[in-house]
Design a protein around this motif. Structure first.
Motif, PDB file in Angstrom:
ATOM      1  N   PHE A   1      -7.858   6.590  -6.431  1.00 20.35           N
ATOM      2  CA  PHE A   1      -7.181   7.638  -5.666  1.00 20.35           C
ATOM      3  C   PHE A   1      -6.641   8.696  -6.632  1.00 20.35           C
ATOM      4  N   GLU A   2      -6.732   9.951  -6.218  1.00 17.31           N
ATOM      5  CA  GLU A   2      -6.188  11.052  -7.011  1.00 17.31           C
ATOM      6  C   GLU A   2      -4.876  11.516  -6.401  1.00 17.31           C
ATOM      7  N   LEU A   3      -3.882  11.793  -7.235  1.00 19.92           N
ATOM      8  CA  LEU A   3      -2.566  12.234  -6.767  1.00 19.92           C
ATOM      9  C   LEU A   3      -2.231  13.586  -7.365  1.00 19.92           C
ATOM     10  N   ASP A   4      -1.800  14.510  -6.500  1.00 22.42           N
ATOM     11  CA  ASP A   4      -1.324  15.833  -6.936  1.00 22.42           C
ATOM     12  C   ASP A   4       0.133  15.951  -6.503  1.00 22.42           C
ATOM     13  N   LYS A   5       1.047  15.902  -7.450  1.00 24.06           N
ATOM     14  CA  LYS A   5       2.468  15.848  -7.090  1.00 24.06           C
ATOM     15  C   LYS A   5       2.957  17.145  -6.446  1.00 24.06           C
ATOM     16  N   GLU A   6       2.213  18.255  -6.622  1.00 24.53           N
ATOM     17  CA  GLU A   6       2.610  19.524  -6.013  1.00 24.53           C
ATOM     18  C   GLU A   6       2.105  19.646  -4.564  1.00 24.53           C
ATOM     19  N   GLU A   7       1.238  18.765  -4.185  1.00 24.88           N
ATOM     20  CA  GLU A   7       0.671  18.830  -2.833  1.00 24.88           C
ATOM     21  C   GLU A   7       0.922  17.556  -2.036  1.00 24.88           C
ATOM     22  N   ASP A   8       0.803  16.411  -2.677  1.00 23.86           N
ATOM     23  CA  ASP A   8       0.911  15.135  -1.961  1.00 23.86           C
ATOM     24  C   ASP A   8       2.353  14.757  -1.660  1.00 23.86           C
ATOM     25  N   THR A   9       2.501  13.984  -0.573  1.00 22.80           N
ATOM     26  CA  THR A   9       3.770  13.341  -0.228  1.00 22.80           C
ATOM     27  C   THR A   9       3.526  11.837  -0.210  1.00 22.80           C
ATOM     28  N   LEU A  10       4.580  11.049  -0.146  1.00 21.61           N
ATOM     29  CA  LEU A  10       4.407   9.601  -0.040  1.00 21.61           C
ATOM     30  C   LEU A  10       3.633   9.259   1.221  1.00 21.61           C
ATOM     31  N   ASN A  11       3.945   9.957   2.287  1.00 20.18           N
ATOM     32  CA  ASN A  11       3.270   9.697   3.566  1.00 20.18           C
ATOM     33  C   ASN A  11       1.779  10.022   3.487  1.00 20.18           C
ATOM     34  N   SER A  12       1.402  11.122   2.810  1.00 16.29           N
ATOM     35  CA  SER A  12      -0.018  11.501   2.720  1.00 16.29           C
ATOM     36  C   SER A  12      -0.795  10.518   1.853  1.00 16.29           C
ATOM     37  N   ILE A  13      -0.155  10.002   0.797  1.00 19.80           N
ATOM     38  CA  ILE A  13      -0.835   9.031  -0.069  1.00 19.80           C
ATOM     39  C   ILE A  13      -1.067   7.723   0.676  1.00 19.80           C
ATOM     40  N   ILE A  14      -0.076   7.283   1.457  1.00 24.27           N
ATOM     41  CA  ILE A  14      -0.241   6.069   2.273  1.00 24.27           C
ATOM     42  C   ILE A  14      -1.395   6.239   3.256  1.00 24.27           C
ATOM     43  N   SER A  15      -1.520   7.435   3.838  1.00 30.54           N
ATOM     44  CA  SER A  15      -2.625   7.709   4.780  1.00 30.54           C
ATOM     45  C   SER A  15      -3.970   7.629   4.079  1.00 30.54           C
ATOM     46  N   LYS A  16      -4.055   8.128   2.845  1.00 28.76           N
ATOM     47  CA  LYS A  16      -5.297   8.053   2.073  1.00 28.76           C
ATOM     48  C   LYS A  16      -5.695   6.607   1.821  1.00 28.76           C
ATOM     49  N   ILE A  17      -4.715   5.774   1.463  1.00 34.03           N
ATOM     50  CA  ILE A  17      -5.004   4.363   1.184  1.00 34.03           C
ATOM     51  C   ILE A  17      -5.521   3.662   2.435  1.00 34.03           C
ATOM     52  N   ASN A  18      -4.852   3.876   3.568  1.00 28.40           N
ATOM     53  CA  ASN A  18      -5.214   3.176   4.810  1.00 28.40           C
ATOM     54  C   ASN A  18      -6.560   3.606   5.372  1.00 28.40           C
ATOM     55  N   SER A  19      -6.985   4.834   5.086  1.00 27.36           N
ATOM     56  CA  SER A  19      -8.262   5.323   5.615  1.00 27.36           C
ATOM     57  C   SER A  19      -9.424   5.114   4.635  1.00 27.36           C
ATOM     58  N   SER A  20      -9.149   4.508   3.491  1.00 23.04           N
ATOM     59  CA  SER A  20     -10.176   4.313   2.475  1.00 23.04           C
ATOM     60  C   SER A  20     -10.879   2.971   2.643  1.00 23.04           C
ATOM     61  N   ASP A  21     -11.823   2.701   1.745  1.00 21.38           N
ATOM     62  CA  ASP A  21     -12.544   1.425   1.730  1.00 21.38           C
ATOM     63  C   ASP A  21     -11.933   0.425   0.740  1.00 21.38           C
ATOM     64  N   ALA A  22     -10.666   0.649   0.375  1.00 16.06           N
ATOM     65  CA  ALA A  22     -10.014  -0.251  -0.577  1.00 16.06           C
ATOM     66  C   ALA A  22      -9.709  -1.613   0.043  1.00 16.06           C
ATOM     67  N   GLY A  23      -9.713  -1.672   1.374  1.00 14.99           N
ATOM     68  CA  GLY A  23      -9.496  -2.957   2.045  1.00 14.99           C
ATOM     69  C   GLY A  23      -8.057  -3.394   2.097  1.00 14.99           C
ATOM     70  N   VAL A  24      -7.118  -2.436   2.009  1.00 14.65           N
ATOM     71  CA  VAL A  24      -5.703  -2.778   2.094  1.00 14.65           C
ATOM     72  C   VAL A  24      -4.997  -1.854   3.085  1.00 14.65           C
ATOM     73  N   LEU A  25      -3.836  -2.315   3.570  1.00 13.46           N
ATOM     74  CA  LEU A  25      -2.988  -1.514   4.439  1.00 13.46           C
ATOM     75  C   LEU A  25      -1.677  -1.257   3.714  1.00 13.46           C
TER      76      LEU A  25
END
Length: 661
Positions: free
Chosen positions: A357-381
């Protein structure tokens, strides 16, 4: 003023001869001489009249009416050429034309010519009526064939169902405790029992922030004012400060009555669906409105049209027409760079289960990063709990692990997810949180499975809860007899329905009596059913020959049908021992020419449609000819009436001349 004598040149002239010596004339000796004036002679007379008239030549014209075929006189203005007068008037000519169109209705002859024409045309229309009746008969026949097609389709479906292995091979699995273990089975599974004990569920790998993350809650947009109203239960009518009217908050209308109280209005505000909450502190005399949801995008819009004066009395007079937008987002909705608790996080990368996962601290929020993880194929919630201020990661599948590594952004470390309790990997910069396998005993044999759903001997088992010490759960696999019986009975019902319907329509006085297609269909159905060699089990037997039914016997000698199914006996409904071909296959082969596109029924329906089209074309042509015939009759009867009228007029003229002698 011009004067002129008008000579009616359209009437027949009669010339009478009288004796020069004025002696008494015997009326019987009067000889009538009828002068017949031809059309050409009339035209010559008119030309002379138009040429020799005493009035200005341009003023008077004699013309023949195209509508009534009668002569008319037209007077024109000599200078402008405009028509001044017409004799007879246009209205009179139109009336005459209408009278001609009505063929005088028998006014002269005394006959009801309209009724006579109707009767004559009624006789000539008989072939059309007969053809229309024939069309209706074909339409009725089409409906019958539509019903036949529907019944054939239903029967074909029922026959096809008998050819599916799932019909006679379906299995049922019972459980003595479905809250802890359930199962299904394929048709290949054996009818037996499985006993499970010592069940331990597989668990997904998981990790949770060990320490609380110092994140701030958001702020709800709000405003608090000093209220002129101090008694929450005082009726407005007591001082008249608030009157009957209304106001709007966030576009929602709140109605106020003159005898309301501040508490009653607050209840209306909170129940209006405006997304705000109103309150009143009677001790401090404070009135407050705040948004129901925190965040900078959640606002309070106060409309300026307060006809009740309520908002002014509670201290919101200066806010009329204004928008209150002092809300603030919680930290988990703010950009990473704006949150003090995330000061050590940098733009970068991190990996979960080999998914980066890529993180941009000027654009991302904690909520947006959690959404990226849950919608990915990483297999975790991933989940953020705002109450405990912690983040957790859980594998989606029981028994699966969670591997965290390559955290160049410091995101995982900042959230206290690295090197926590349960980490089984001591490698620097890497943490592994393992899932656990399911374990249990089945019929005394120990099993270990990676997750809680697995297959053993074609039985699909799902573990839902662990068992208590010494507790045993039994799974019983058996044949789904009810499903087989249902399919057999439906096949028989559809067959009997189809044959019975065809028999009724092709029998004596039936609508399809003598129809070769229908009779062939019935015969082939009966032959196909009779051609099945039913075995000693006698599961299905032929019915009475005259009806051609197939009957279901639930008893097969020493075995019931259910028992025969249970013991795997071959069922004659699906298999013919003599030919090796099942009855369902035979029936489907029989039905194929009828039900397929451009098959027997499709072609038969098209043939009926073609007949109807031909008949309608014939009716259209015939009606056109009948219309011309009716017009011809009207002209003939009209001519007769006109001739009789002319003859009557001549007779009256002659009688008048004789009477004057």
């Amino acid at each position: 003023m011009r004067k002129m004598e008008i000579m009616d040149v359209s009437k027949t002239n009669y010339v009478k001869e009288y004796s020069e010596n004025k002696t008494k004339i015997n009326k019987e000796e009067v000889v009538e001489k009828k002068q017949i004036i031809t059309e050409k002679e009339v035209e010559n007379i008119v030309k002379k009249l138009n040429k020799n008239t005493d009035i200005d030549k341009r003023d008077v014209k004699f013309e023949k009416s195209q509508d009534t075929d009668k002569w008319i006189i037209k007077v024109y203005d000599p200078e402008s050429g405009d028509l001044i007068r017409q004799i007879p008037e246009k209205e009179i000519i139109q009336i005459a034309k209408n009278i001609d169109d009505l063929i005088l209705g028998g006014m002269v002859s005394g006959m009801d010519t309209a009724s006579i024409i109707d009767q004559l045309m009624g006789l000539e229309r008989q072939p059309v009526y007969k053809k229309q009746d024939e069309i209706q008969e074909i339409e009725d026949e089409k409906k019958i064939w539509g019903n036949v097609n529907s019944k054939l389709t239903s029967f074909n479906t029922a026959a096809s169902n008998l050819s599916f292995s799932s019909t006679f091979g379906s299995k049922l699995v019972s459980s003595t405790d479905e809250d802890k273990v359930t199962a299904t089975a394929t048709s290949s599974a054996s009818n037996t029992n499985y006993v499970l004990e010592d069940v331990v569920l597989a668990k997904a790998g998981q990790v949770k922030s060990e320490d609380q993350i110092d994140l701030n809650d958001g702020i709800k947009a709000n405003i608090e004012t000093d209220s002129n109203i101090t008694d929450p239960n005082k009726r407005f009518t007591e001082d008249g400060s608030v009157i009957e009217g209304s106001f709007k908050i966030n576009g929602k209308t709140i109605s106020v009555k003159a005898d309301d109280t501040i508490n009653l209005v607050i209840t209306k505000i909170n129940g209006a669906g405006a997304g705000v909450k109103a309150s009143f502190n009677s001790e401090l005399g404070k009135f407050k409105i705040e948004q129901s949801t925190e965040g900078e995008s959640k606002k309070i819009e106060i409309d300026g049209g307060d006809t009740s004066n309520f908002l002014t009395e509670v201290g919101l007079g200066e806010q009329l027409g204004e928008t209150i937008e002092n809300g603030e987002n919680p930290d988990y909705l703010k950009k990473i760079s704006e949150v003090d608790a995330f000061s050590t996080i940098e733009s970068g990368f991190f990996t979960i289960n080999d998914y980066t996962f890529e993180l941009d601290k000027e654009e991302d929020t904690l909520n947006s990063i959690i959404s990226k993880i849950n919608s990915s194929d990483a297999g975790v919630l991933a989940f953020y709990d705002n109450d405990s201020k912690t983040v957790s990661l859980t594998a989606k599948n029981a028994g699966d692990d969670i591997t965290l590594e390559n955290d160049t952004s410091n995101f995982l470390t900042n959230l206290n997810l690295m090197n926590q309790i349960g980490d089984t990997d001591e490698t620097e910069g890497k943490s592994v949180y393992e899932g656990t396998d399911a374990t249990f005993k089945m019929n005394g044999v120990e099993f270990t499975k990676e997750n809680n759903e697995f297959t053993i001997n074609d039985v699909n088992i799902k573990l839902k809860s662990a068992t208590e010490t010494g507790e045993k759960i039994t799974l019983g696999v058996s044949t789904d007899n009810e499903k087989a019986l249902e399919k057999i009975e439906k096949f028989i019902t559809k067959y009997n329905d189809l044959v019975g319907y065809l028999e009724s329509k092709t029998g004596k006085e039936g609508a399809l009596q003598g129809d070769s297609t229908a009779n062939t269909s019935v015969d082939n159905l009966l032959i196909t059913a009779a051609g099945i060699e039913y075995t000693a089990e006698n599961i299905i037997t032929s019915g009475t020959p005259d009806v051609g039914e197939i009957l279901l016997n639930t008893s097969t000698g020493d075995l019931t049908l259910a028992e025969a199914l249970e013991e795997g006996e071959e069922i004659t409904a699906t298999y013919d021992y003599k030919s090796g071909i099942g009855i369902s296959e035979k029936m489907k082969d029989y039905l194929k020419p009828y039900t397929r596109y451009s098959g027997v029924l499709d072609q038969h329906t098209k043939m009926l449609d073609a007949k109807i089209d031909d008949m309608n074309d014939w009716i259209l042509s015939m009606n056109s000819r009948l219309t011309m015939r009716e017009d011809s009759l009207k002209r003939q009867f009209g001519a007769m009436e006109s001739a009789m009228q002319t003859s009557q007029s001549q007779g009256e003229w002659l009688a008048g001349q004789l009477g004057s002698m």
